[in-house]
Design a protein around this motif. Sequence first.
Motif, PDB file in Angstrom:
ATOM      1  N   VAL A  63       0.843  -1.191   0.000  1.00 18.91           N
ATOM      2  CA  VAL A  63       0.000   0.000   0.000  1.00 18.91           C
ATOM      3  C   VAL A  63       0.883   1.248   0.000  1.00 18.91           C
ATOM      4  CG1 VAL A  63      -1.775   1.299   1.246  1.00 18.91           C
ATOM      5  CG2 VAL A  63      -1.829  -1.211   1.234  1.00 18.91           C
ATOM      6  N   ASN A  64       0.584   2.171  -0.871  1.00 16.25           N
ATOM      7  CA  ASN A  64       1.294   3.457  -0.898  1.00 16.25           C
ATOM      8  C   ASN A  64       0.685   4.336   0.195  1.00 16.25           C
ATOM      9  OD1 ASN A  64       2.495   5.908  -1.395  1.00 16.25           O
ATOM     10  ND2 ASN A  64       1.861   6.058  -3.532  1.00 16.25           N
ATOM     11  N   ILE A  65       1.150   4.114   1.418  1.00 17.53           N
ATOM     12  CA  ILE A  65       0.513   4.756   2.558  1.00 17.53           C
ATOM     13  C   ILE A  65       0.859   6.236   2.657  1.00 17.53           C
ATOM     14  CG2 ILE A  65       2.332   4.264   4.244  1.00 17.53           C
ATOM     15  CD1 ILE A  65      -1.516   4.033   4.708  1.00 17.53           C
ATOM     16  N   SER A  66       1.975   6.661   2.051  1.00 18.88           N
ATOM     17  CA  SER A  66       2.350   8.074   2.082  1.00 18.88           C
ATOM     18  C   SER A  66       1.619   8.886   1.014  1.00 18.88           C
ATOM     19  CB  SER A  66       3.862   8.234   1.888  1.00 18.88           C
ATOM     20  OG  SER A  66       4.237   7.846   0.574  1.00 18.88           O
ATOM     21  N   LEU A  67       1.011   8.182   0.057  1.00 15.86           N
ATOM     22  CA  LEU A  67       0.265   8.808  -1.053  1.00 15.86           C
ATOM     23  C   LEU A  67       1.160   9.674  -1.942  1.00 15.86           C
ATOM     24  CD1 LEU A  67      -3.027   9.839   0.806  1.00 15.86           C
ATOM     25  CD2 LEU A  67      -2.526   7.715  -0.436  1.00 15.86           C
ATOM     26  N   LYS A  68       2.454   9.371  -1.963  1.00 19.21           N
ATOM     27  CA  LYS A  68       3.377  10.125  -2.811  1.00 19.21           C
ATOM     28  C   LYS A  68       3.497   9.445  -4.170  1.00 19.21           C
ATOM     29  CE  LYS A  68       5.979  11.907   1.131  1.00 19.21           C
ATOM     30  NZ  LYS A  68       7.248  11.865   1.898  1.00 19.21           N
ATOM     31  N   ASP A  69       3.478  10.243  -5.222  1.00 17.38           N
ATOM     32  CA  ASP A  69       3.471   9.702  -6.582  1.00 17.38           C
ATOM     33  C   ASP A  69       4.714   8.901  -6.912  1.00 17.38           C
ATOM     34  OD1 ASP A  69       1.009  10.852  -6.998  1.00 17.38           O
ATOM     35  OD2 ASP A  69       1.806  12.631  -8.028  1.00 17.38           O
ATOM     36  N   ASN A  70       5.830   9.200  -6.258  1.00 17.38           N
ATOM     37  CA  ASN A  70       7.084   8.518  -6.580  1.00 17.38           C
ATOM     38  C   ASN A  70       7.305   7.260  -5.737  1.00 17.38           C
ATOM     39  OD1 ASN A  70       7.493   9.921  -4.178  1.00 17.38           O
ATOM     40  ND2 ASN A  70       9.635  10.389  -4.625  1.00 17.38           N
ATOM     41  N   LYS A  71       6.299   6.860  -4.977  1.00 17.70           N
ATOM     42  CA  LYS A  71       6.428   5.679  -4.127  1.00 17.70           C
ATOM     43  C   LYS A  71       5.607   4.529  -4.696  1.00 17.70           C
ATOM     44  CE  LYS A  71       9.013   7.683  -1.038  1.00 17.70           C
ATOM     45  NZ  LYS A  71      10.432   7.306  -0.892  1.00 17.70           N
ATOM     46  N   SER A  72       6.130   3.317  -4.507  1.00 18.74           N
ATOM     47  CA  SER A  72       5.423   2.125  -4.958  1.00 18.74           C
ATOM     48  C   SER A  72       4.238   1.839  -4.051  1.00 18.74           C
ATOM     49  CB  SER A  72       6.368   0.921  -4.959  1.00 18.74           C
ATOM     50  OG  SER A  72       7.455   1.120  -5.832  1.00 18.74           O
ATOM     51  N   ILE A  93       5.733   0.697   3.330  1.00 16.13           N
ATOM     52  CA  ILE A  93       6.976   1.361   3.709  1.00 16.13           C
ATOM     53  C   ILE A  93       6.583   2.759   4.157  1.00 16.13           C
ATOM     54  CG2 ILE A  93       9.219   2.213   2.924  1.00 16.13           C
ATOM     55  CD1 ILE A  93       9.179  -0.023   0.817  1.00 16.13           C
ATOM     56  N   GLY A  94       6.743   3.033   5.421  1.00 17.13           N
ATOM     57  CA  GLY A  94       6.337   4.323   5.957  1.00 17.13           C
ATOM     58  C   GLY A  94       7.189   5.463   5.431  1.00 17.13           C
ATOM     59  N   SER A  95       6.688   6.663   5.574  1.00 15.52           N
ATOM     60  CA  SER A  95       7.432   7.847   5.138  1.00 15.52           C
ATOM     61  C   SER A  95       8.775   7.939   5.860  1.00 15.52           C
ATOM     62  CB  SER A  95       6.626   9.120   5.418  1.00 15.52           C
ATOM     63  OG  SER A  95       5.469   9.170   4.616  1.00 15.52           O
ATOM     64  N   ALA A  96       9.785   8.400   5.157  1.00 12.77           N
ATOM     65  CA  ALA A  96      11.118   8.581   5.748  1.00 12.77           C
ATOM     66  C   ALA A  96      11.119   9.873   6.552  1.00 12.77           C
ATOM     67  CB  ALA A  96      12.180   8.612   4.662  1.00 12.77           C
ATOM     68  N   THR A  97      10.639   9.772   7.770  1.00 12.01           N
ATOM     69  CA  THR A  97      10.510  10.953   8.618  1.00 12.01           C
ATOM     70  C   THR A  97      10.687  10.568  10.077  1.00 12.01           C
ATOM     71  OG1 THR A  97       9.009  12.729   9.307  1.00 12.01           O
ATOM     72  CG2 THR A  97       8.002  10.633   8.737  1.00 12.01           C
ATOM     73  N   ASP A  98      11.116  11.523  10.877  1.00 10.58           N
ATOM     74  CA  ASP A  98      11.191  11.320  12.323  1.00 10.58           C
ATOM     75  C   ASP A  98       9.960  11.863  13.026  1.00 10.58           C
ATOM     76  OD1 ASP A  98      13.738  10.164  12.156  1.00 10.58           O
ATOM     77  OD2 ASP A  98      14.730  12.126  12.212  1.00 10.58           O
ATOM     78  N   ASP A  99       9.014  12.364  12.253  1.00  9.27           N
ATOM     79  CA  ASP A  99       7.787  12.935  12.817  1.00  9.27           C
ATOM     80  C   ASP A  99       6.874  11.796  13.284  1.00  9.27           C
ATOM     81  OD1 ASP A  99       5.284  14.121  13.277  1.00  9.27           O
ATOM     82  OD2 ASP A  99       5.651  15.681  11.776  1.00  9.27           O
ATOM     83  N   ALA A 135       0.022   8.202  12.137  1.00  9.44           N
ATOM     84  CA  ALA A 135      -1.153   8.323  11.266  1.00  9.44           C
ATOM     85  C   ALA A 135      -1.109   7.280  10.155  1.00  9.44           C
ATOM     86  CB  ALA A 135      -1.223   9.731  10.678  1.00  9.44           C
ATOM     87  N   GLU A 136       0.059   7.080   9.564  1.00  7.13           N
ATOM     88  CA  GLU A 136       0.181   6.092   8.487  1.00  7.13           C
ATOM     89  C   GLU A 136      -0.063   4.683   9.003  1.00  7.13           C
ATOM     90  OE1 GLU A 136       3.302   8.546   5.602  1.00  7.13           O
ATOM     91  OE2 GLU A 136       4.009   6.785   6.696  1.00  7.13           O
ATOM     92  N   PHE A 137       0.526   4.347  10.131  1.00  6.95           N
ATOM     93  CA  PHE A 137       0.346   3.001  10.673  1.00  6.95           C
ATOM     94  C   PHE A 137      -1.096   2.774  11.121  1.00  6.95           C
ATOM     95  CE2 PHE A 137       5.099   2.615  11.959  1.00  6.95           C
ATOM     96  CZ  PHE A 137       5.419   2.276  10.656  1.00  6.95           C
ATOM     97  N   SER A 138      -1.734   3.807  11.634  1.00  7.20           N
ATOM     98  CA  SER A 138      -3.136   3.682  12.025  1.00  7.20           C
ATOM     99  C   SER A 138      -4.018   3.392  10.819  1.00  7.20           C
ATOM    100  CB  SER A 138      -3.592   4.965  12.720  1.00  7.20           C
ATOM    101  OG  SER A 138      -4.964   4.896  13.060  1.00  7.20           O
ATOM    102  N   THR A 139      -3.736   4.075   9.713  1.00  8.59           N
ATOM    103  CA  THR A 139      -4.483   3.813   8.483  1.00  8.59           C
ATOM    104  C   THR A 139      -4.244   2.386   8.001  1.00  8.59           C
ATOM    105  OG1 THR A 139      -4.394   6.135   7.825  1.00  8.59           O
ATOM    106  CG2 THR A 139      -4.834   4.525   6.092  1.00  8.59           C
ATOM    107  N   MET A 140      -3.002   1.924   8.083  1.00  9.92           N
ATOM    108  CA  MET A 140      -2.700   0.551   7.685  1.00  9.92           C
ATOM    109  C   MET A 140      -3.442  -0.458   8.551  1.00  9.92           C
ATOM    110  SD  MET A 140      -0.765   0.323   5.000  1.00  9.92           S
ATOM    111  CE  MET A 140      -0.377  -1.420   5.153  1.00  9.92           C
TER     112      MET A 140
END
Length: 228
Positions: A126-135, A163-169, A175-180
């Motif tokens: 699942v493209n959980i970050s919703l970024k166009d450049n992510k699988s 694959i979660g967003s590359a962030t320390d936030d 939020a991403e893991f909750s959606t997953m």
Amino acid sequence: MKTIAEQLQSVYQAIHNCAAECATEHKTTLLAVSKKHPAQAIRDAYQAGQRAFGENYAQEAASKKAELPDLPEIEWHFIGPIQSNKTRLIADTFDWVQSVDRAKIARRLNEQRDTSLAPLNICLQVNISLKDNKSGVHPDDMMPLAELVDKLPYLTLRGLMCIGSATDDIAVQQAEFSTMQQLFSQLKDNYASVDTLSMGMSGDWQLAIKSGATMIRLGTAIFGSRGN
């Protein structure tokens, strides 16, 4: 330096401690990401009790698998982006494919799986970050893809991967893991074969366990730095 066996035991203990601290009801297993590490490293981890190994490159994995024919309980998981011209090799080599994100790839894996082998275990990425450049499949398109995979005779739908967003936030990660977790619950409600939520890597695996991950993917903590 610690041996692979020692590092693996440290990881097992850390997973156990995290699950206990979070009071999780689900079991979380470890996928040892062995890409760019030699077959001997996989053998060492196997002898220390690890069974599931994740690879990103089909040819590399096929070569290592050929070197390890005497490890009967090993599980090979493909976790990288899938190119159409690699589906036959992936279908021949792996027990699991965690990165299916479109119908074309699912159909090719089904058609190219040797019918003498057990069906391929499939996780939808699942493209959980919703970024166009992510699988990954868009969350809104997950259920139609799941329906297709479930109907293909040489595939078994097992769950979801992200694959979660590359962030320390932490808020973004949470939020991403909750959606997953919500998507996983939806999938489980519809398909009895679904039991796997693969999420969490070196920077976010503790939060992933707390958020319901049944499988986390770690490599450097076990094998050390990757080769070139």
